[in-house]
Scaffold this active site. Structure first.
Site, PDB file in Angstrom:
ATOM      1  N   GLU A  40      32.961  53.350  -7.613  1.00  0.00           N
ATOM      2  CA  GLU A  40      32.557  52.208  -8.512  1.00  0.00           C
ATOM      3  C   GLU A  40      31.260  51.586  -7.895  1.00  0.00           C
ATOM      4  OE1 GLU A  40      35.354  48.877  -8.372  1.00  0.00           O
ATOM      5  OE2 GLU A  40      34.722  48.295 -10.283  1.00  0.00           O
ATOM      6  N   LYS A 110      34.628  49.910 -18.016  1.00  0.00           N
ATOM      7  CA  LYS A 110      36.012  49.168 -17.277  1.00  0.00           C
ATOM      8  C   LYS A 110      36.551  48.263 -18.155  1.00  0.00           C
ATOM      9  CE  LYS A 110      37.164  47.003 -12.817  1.00  0.00           C
ATOM     10  NZ  LYS A 110      36.699  46.379 -11.741  1.00  0.00           N
ATOM     11  N   CYS A 151      38.606  51.584 -10.910  1.00  0.00           N
ATOM     12  CA  CYS A 151      39.248  50.537  -9.662  1.00  0.00           C
ATOM     13  C   CYS A 151      40.388  49.724 -10.520  1.00  0.00           C
ATOM     14  CB  CYS A 151      38.213  49.787  -9.086  1.00  0.00           C
ATOM     15  SG  CYS A 151      38.365  49.002  -7.843  1.00  0.00           S
TER      16      CYS A 151
HETATM   17  N1  LIG Z   1      36.707  46.331  -8.015  1.00  0.00           N
HETATM   18  C1  LIG Z   1      37.853  45.991  -8.215  1.00  0.00           C
HETATM   19  O1  LIG Z   1      38.087  46.447  -9.339  1.00  0.00           O
HETATM   20  C2  LIG Z   1      38.775  45.739  -6.982  1.00  0.00           C
HETATM   21  C3  LIG Z   1      40.229  45.985  -7.413  1.00  0.00           C
HETATM   22  C4  LIG Z   1      41.140  45.818  -6.062  1.00  0.00           C
HETATM   23  O2  LIG Z   1      40.667  45.408  -4.965  1.00  0.00           O
HETATM   24  C5  LIG Z   1      42.416  45.483  -6.242  1.00  0.00           C
HETATM   25  O3  LIG Z   1      43.179  45.173  -5.508  1.00  0.00           O
HETATM   26  O4  LIG Z   1      42.974  45.658  -7.370  1.00  0.00           O
END
Ligand SMILES: NC(=O)CCC(=O)C(=O)O
Length: 265
Positions: A40, A110, A151
């Protein structure tokens, strides 16, 4: 299909970030990768104030990755980048997928934004600068159906269930910048759960190490099979791992333990 997951430490210098990504793409291609996955925010991970102006998919960053895919004759899932949208104050967090000719095959924005406040540990409001997407996306990569996510999406199993059922995905990809604080307890568990419950391969490529302002990413990029077994994992720091995806393994598991087919809701 040989898949490479690349782990990077992108920071506040876009040129250096793209150069580091290209160096890993080169090494992964030399190792025989057909499909390369980046993390990402591969273009920029730093203070909002220093971010270069966001671009559309056919801007400099998009063209850079299109060219990287074409020159090596690989499929490239270019992690995510800051895509310009209609709202001047918010970008999209977008994955671009390029085929071996460098043609854009798919893009995914996203859906779930990382708005989290864990006192003294994590304070992040992604939605302040990013607009959410609203479309799940599956792209066919030479017969392999690949479900896209980014993510924090990983915490929302209904997205992956949709990719695996309506989208018939066989490989779920997760470019990430997962935080160290949450990652050490949740990252592998969530990735393996998504693989087991959807009987899919999962490939996850993370950012690693420190990034301004005061953010540390967990890394541990990995590929998991539909049984939930970790097939490969990148050690701490920038690097990559290649893994062969054998669809007969997925077919055997889905035939022997047909939980995906047996669902009732
Ligand atoms: N960049 C993100 O979306 C971080 C996601 C993350 O760290 C989590 O714990 O969920």
């Amino acid at each position: 299909m040989r898949v490479a997951v690349c782990q990077l430490n992108s920071r506040d210098d876009r040129e250096a970030n793209l150069a580091a990504a290209e160096a890993l793409i080169d090494r992964a291609a030399a190792a025989g990768a057909d499909l390369v996955l980046l993390p990402e925010y591969v273009d920029y991970l730093g203070p909002g104030a220093g971010m270069p102006p966001p671009e559309s998919a056919d801007g400099e960053v998009g063209r850079f990755f299109a060219d990287a895919a074409r020159r090596r004759g690989i499929w490239l899932i270019a992690g995510s980048f800051h895509e310009a949208g209609p709202d001047p104050d918010r970008t999209w967090n977008t994955t671009l997928v390029f085929d071996r000719a460098g043609t854009l095959a798919a893009s995914y924005r996203k859906i779930h934004l990382y708005d989290v406040e864990i006192p003294g540990r994590v304070s992040y409001r992604e939605s302040a600068s990013v607009a959410p997407g609203d479309q799940p996306v599956v792209v066919e990569v030479e017969g392999l159906r690949v479900g896209l996510s980014i993510c924090y999406d990983l915490r929302f199993p209904e997205l992956y269930r949709q990719l695996a059922t309506a989208g018939a995905a066989q490989l779920l990809v997760v470019p990430a910048a997962f935080m160290m604080h949450t990652g050490r307890d949740h990252w592998e568990v969530l990735l393996r759960a998504r693989a087991i419950e959807n009987q899919c391969f999962v490939a996850a490529a993370g950012q690693t190490g420190d990034h301004e302002p005061g953010r540390t990413c967990y890394g541990r990029s990995m590929v998991i099979d539909p049984w939930g077994t970790v097939l490969s994992q990148v050690p701490d720091g920038p690097g990559f791992a290649v893994t062969d995806i054998d669809l007969s393994c997925l077919e055997r598991i889905r035939a022997e333990l047909p939980s995906l087919a047996n669902r009732r809701l």
